[in-house]
Design a protein around this motif. Sequence first.
Motif, mmCIF file in Angstrom:
data_model
loop_
_atom_site.group_PDB
_atom_site.id
_atom_site.type_symbol
_atom_site.label_atom_id
_atom_site.label_comp_id
_atom_site.label_asym_id
_atom_site.label_seq_id
_atom_site.Cartn_x
_atom_site.Cartn_y
_atom_site.Cartn_z
ATOM 1 N N ARG A 1 0.832 -1.207 0.000
ATOM 2 C CA ARG A 1 0.000 0.000 0.000
ATOM 3 C C ARG A 1 0.868 1.259 0.000
ATOM 4 O O ARG A 1 2.038 1.232 0.389
ATOM 5 C CB ARG A 1 -0.938 0.050 1.215
ATOM 6 C CG ARG A 1 -0.229 0.042 2.575
ATOM 7 C CD ARG A 1 -0.148 1.391 3.237
ATOM 8 N NE ARG A 1 0.734 1.394 4.371
ATOM 9 C CZ ARG A 1 2.026 1.665 4.310
ATOM 10 N NH1 ARG A 1 2.594 1.947 3.155
ATOM 11 N NH2 ARG A 1 2.786 1.654 5.395
ATOM 12 N N GLU B 1 -0.572 10.003 8.300
ATOM 13 C CA GLU B 1 0.641 9.224 8.611
ATOM 14 C C GLU B 1 0.963 9.340 10.088
ATOM 15 O O GLU B 1 0.897 10.441 10.660
ATOM 16 C CB GLU B 1 1.807 9.740 7.764
ATOM 17 C CG GLU B 1 2.878 8.706 7.517
ATOM 18 C CD GLU B 1 2.426 7.611 6.558
ATOM 19 O OE1 GLU B 1 1.906 6.574 7.027
ATOM 20 O OE2 GLU B 1 2.573 7.811 5.340
ATOM 21 N N HIS B 2 1.274 8.195 10.667
ATOM 22 C CA HIS B 2 1.573 8.106 12.102
ATOM 23 C C HIS B 2 0.400 8.595 12.951
ATOM 24 O O HIS B 2 0.597 9.246 13.980
ATOM 25 C CB HIS B 2 2.861 8.872 12.453
ATOM 26 C CG HIS B 2 4.086 8.120 12.025
ATOM 27 N ND1 HIS B 2 4.495 6.962 12.640
ATOM 28 C CD2 HIS B 2 4.951 8.328 11.003
ATOM 29 C CE1 HIS B 2 5.581 6.506 12.035
ATOM 30 N NE2 HIS B 2 5.870 7.312 11.029
ATOM 31 N N ASP C 1 -2.401 6.166 12.982
ATOM 32 C CA ASP C 1 -3.169 4.935 13.268
ATOM 33 C C ASP C 1 -2.917 4.455 14.694
ATOM 34 O O ASP C 1 -3.852 4.069 15.401
ATOM 35 C CB ASP C 1 -2.922 3.829 12.216
ATOM 36 C CG ASP C 1 -1.500 3.307 12.143
ATOM 37 O OD1 ASP C 1 -0.578 3.952 12.702
ATOM 38 O OD2 ASP C 1 -1.305 2.241 11.518
ATOM 39 N N HIS C 2 -1.667 4.548 15.148
ATOM 40 C CA HIS C 2 -1.380 4.102 16.518
ATOM 41 C C HIS C 2 -1.901 5.084 17.570
ATOM 42 O O HIS C 2 -1.757 4.846 18.764
ATOM 43 C CB HIS C 2 0.120 3.825 16.699
ATOM 44 C CG HIS C 2 1.035 4.845 16.084
ATOM 45 N ND1 HIS C 2 1.152 6.118 16.539
ATOM 46 C CD2 HIS C 2 1.858 4.759 15.006
ATOM 47 C CE1 HIS C 2 2.037 6.781 15.803
ATOM 48 N NE2 HIS C 2 2.468 5.985 14.841
ATOM 49 N N CYS D 1 3.058 -1.590 15.818
ATOM 50 C CA CYS D 1 2.411 -0.860 14.715
ATOM 51 C C CYS D 1 0.921 -0.658 14.975
ATOM 52 O O CYS D 1 0.315 -1.330 15.812
ATOM 53 C CB CYS D 1 2.605 -1.633 13.411
ATOM 54 S SG CYS D 1 1.807 -3.229 13.392
ATOM 55 N N GLY D 2 0.349 0.285 14.236
ATOM 56 C CA GLY D 2 -1.095 0.474 14.239
ATOM 57 C C GLY D 2 -1.737 -0.547 13.306
ATOM 58 O O GLY D 2 -1.104 -1.531 12.894
ATOM 59 N N MET E 1 -3.216 0.123 10.262
ATOM 60 C CA MET E 1 -3.381 0.531 8.865
ATOM 61 C C MET E 1 -2.940 -0.527 7.846
ATOM 62 O O MET E 1 -3.704 -0.852 6.925
ATOM 63 C CB MET E 1 -2.584 1.820 8.613
ATOM 64 C CG MET E 1 -2.502 2.206 7.150
ATOM 65 S SD MET E 1 -1.904 3.860 6.885
ATOM 66 C CE MET E 1 -0.177 3.705 7.281
ATOM 67 N N ASP E 2 -1.737 -1.046 7.991
ATOM 68 C CA ASP E 2 -1.164 -1.850 6.908
ATOM 69 C C ASP E 2 -1.882 -3.183 6.741
ATOM 70 O O ASP E 2 -2.230 -3.586 5.626
ATOM 71 C CB ASP E 2 0.323 -2.086 7.175
ATOM 72 C CG ASP E 2 1.090 -0.786 7.269
ATOM 73 O OD1 ASP E 2 0.525 0.262 6.900
ATOM 74 O OD2 ASP E 2 2.243 -0.812 7.710
ATOM 75 N N TYR F 1 10.683 4.193 15.483
ATOM 76 C CA TYR F 1 9.214 4.106 15.367
ATOM 77 C C TYR F 1 8.549 4.033 16.753
ATOM 78 O O TYR F 1 7.631 4.803 17.059
ATOM 79 C CB TYR F 1 8.854 2.875 14.526
ATOM 80 C CG TYR F 1 7.382 2.673 14.290
ATOM 81 C CD1 TYR F 1 6.731 3.300 13.225
ATOM 82 C CD2 TYR F 1 6.612 1.864 15.125
ATOM 83 C CE1 TYR F 1 5.377 3.131 13.009
ATOM 84 C CE2 TYR F 1 5.248 1.694 14.919
ATOM 85 C CZ TYR F 1 4.644 2.317 13.853
ATOM 86 O OH TYR F 1 3.294 2.161 13.643
ATOM 87 N N ALA G 1 6.219 4.394 7.329
ATOM 88 C CA ALA G 1 6.823 4.770 8.610
ATOM 89 C C ALA G 1 7.867 5.871 8.472
ATOM 90 O O ALA G 1 8.023 6.704 9.358
ATOM 91 C CB ALA G 1 7.447 3.544 9.263
#
Length: 301
Positions: free
Chosen positions: A13, A19-20, A22-23, A133-134, A136-137, A185, A268
């Motif tokens: 994706r 960006e940044h 989702d977490h 990670c959140g 999203m991916d 991250y 990221a």
Amino acid sequence: MIRQPLVASAPGRVNLLGEHVDHQGGTVLPVAVNLRTQVRYTPGDRWEITSEGHAPDGDWRRYVDGVLAVLAEEGIETQPGRLEISSTVPEAKGLSSSAALEVAVAGAVTELPALEVARLCQKAEVEKVGVPCGFMDQATAACALGSNIFALDCSDNTFFHLPLPNAVLLFIDPELPRRVADTPYAERIVEARTPGTDAHRHVVEEMARVEQGIMLLDREDLRGFGRLMTQSHESLRDLYRCSHPTIDQIVDALNAVPGIFGARMTGAGWGGCVVALTEPGVQVEGARMLVPDDGLDRRVL
Ligand code: GLA
């Protein structure tokens, strides 16, 4: 439990905005793209896992083993067998090759619904690979719908598909690979949760840009949306501090090209790729066109 041979595949994706966040429970606007990881599954009596073009004990194995371990821990029965992996998603470039791999593996060995596949894969990445990670991916790799932006609200993991009007996605790879696990991250997530910090300010302002971006897309105002993408980049560069000087130069150069609506780093950061939204027909040397794609696909053989 799946007992028949099948091929499952999942896409990489690019993220256009959000960006940044989702977490931090924000909304993200990624697009799944036509770079895919494929897993050919043949049931057998033991696991036999190979990946085309990779060392047998390479990094990719941690994702596969992580997914199989989480499935086992959650009591989801699988039948061992051969997993033959191949991929066109470049690794360590911010295109989410790890989520494509995780989702394709879990999709191949279970019949779980796509969103549940995504949840288990995120768990594998957090708990077994160690990247906090959140969502999203993995959610994009599992649930995206071609030619749409996958608008995911990470406060409750609900999503909707937002049509991407007549625009082209370009991506430029400056050859700056990095493993997310080797970047700050996790440390930046802690800063982002602390009011008064630059990272926190990025999150608050980026969430507002996403809200505005959704309204602009509804009006098909791609120029306005592109401006938000560029502002997002500037904030990632200056406040979240996850860009890279080479990426900043490429973004500036792209923004000077007539017909380009906006450009930014994607994923990221601390390396990776640049994505640009353009009107059709714009040519940029070294840029590749990405086509929006569907999420998890399973085909019985
Ligand atoms: C990585 C993570 C995602 C997200 C992005 C930054 O791709 O896997 O969950 O946090 O970085 O937006």
